[in-house]
Each structure stands twice: as C-alpha cells, then as structure tokens.
Write a protein that holds these residues in place. Structure first.
Motif, PDB file in Angstrom:
ATOM      1  N   ASP A 241       0.807  -1.166  -0.036  1.00 33.47           N
ATOM      2  CA  ASP A 241      -0.042   0.025   0.062  1.00 33.47           C
ATOM      3  C   ASP A 241       0.832   1.135  -0.131  1.00 33.47           C
ATOM      4  OD1 ASP A 241      -2.382  -1.488   0.056  1.00 33.47           O
ATOM      5  OD2 ASP A 241      -2.731  -1.249   1.987  1.00 33.47           O
TER       6      ASP A 241
ATOM      7  N   PHE B  21       2.526   2.057  -3.421  1.00 34.02           N
ATOM      8  CA  PHE B  21       1.436   2.346  -4.518  1.00 34.02           C
ATOM      9  C   PHE B  21       1.153   3.710  -4.163  1.00 34.02           C
ATOM     10  CE2 PHE B  21       1.058  -2.371  -5.536  1.00 34.02           C
ATOM     11  CZ  PHE B  21       1.505  -2.204  -6.753  1.00 34.02           C
TER      12      PHE B  21
ATOM     13  N   LYS C 255       4.036   6.054  -5.502  1.00 27.87           N
ATOM     14  CA  LYS C 255       4.005   6.091  -6.942  1.00 27.87           C
ATOM     15  C   LYS C 255       2.694   7.060  -7.435  1.00 27.87           C
ATOM     16  CE  LYS C 255       4.646   2.666 -10.475  1.00 27.87           C
ATOM     17  NZ  LYS C 255       4.764   1.247 -10.948  1.00 27.87           N
ATOM     18  N   ASP C 256       1.483   6.983  -7.045  1.00 28.01           N
ATOM     19  CA  ASP C 256       0.371   7.947  -7.306  1.00 28.01           C
ATOM     20  C   ASP C 256       0.815   9.380  -6.985  1.00 28.01           C
ATOM     21  OD1 ASP C 256      -0.811   5.615  -8.242  1.00 28.01           O
ATOM     22  OD2 ASP C 256      -2.244   5.362  -6.410  1.00 28.01           O
TER      23      ASP C 256
END
Length: 68
Positions: free
Chosen positions: A60, A63, A66-67
């Motif tokens: 989690d 990611f 990354k966003d």
C-alpha cells in the motif's frame, strides 16, 4: 498369548478429532493436550496473518508513493 493393552485400548490422538467433534470420550489429559494443540495453532495462524499485514502495508505504501 495375552493381548496387548494397545490392541484393546488403542492410543487416541486429539488431533484426529475435527473441530466441533464430540469431546465426551476424551480424558482430562487429552482435553488439556487438545487445548495446547489448538493454542499453538492459533498462535501460528496469528503470526501468518500478522506477516501478511506487513506485506500489505508495504505494498500500500509503495503504490501510494507512486500515485503522488
């Protein structure tokens, strides 16, 4: 030739009793052994669950980074 006690009274394993099975035929020692076995299994499952939670949190976090 006399019969062996093991032939007349075969050893039972509390691990053979399914969850929810009839406990009335188990001795006090067998019931205590079953509690110990189930307690150890609960600890093993909780450890596996905790380790998966760590993997999930790391995934989690990766990611989310990354966003952004």
């Amino acid at each position: 030739m006399a019969a062996q006690d093991d032939d007349i009274f075969p050893a039972r394993s509390t691990g053979d009793l399914p969850l929810g099975g009839d406990l009335s035929r188990l001795s006090e020692d067998e019931l205590k052994e079953r509690i110990d076995t189930l307690t150890a299994e609960i600890a093993r499952v909780e450890a596996a669950l905790a380790s998966r939670g760590g993997v999930r949190a790391a995934a989690d976090a990766m990611f989310r980074k990354k966003d952004n």
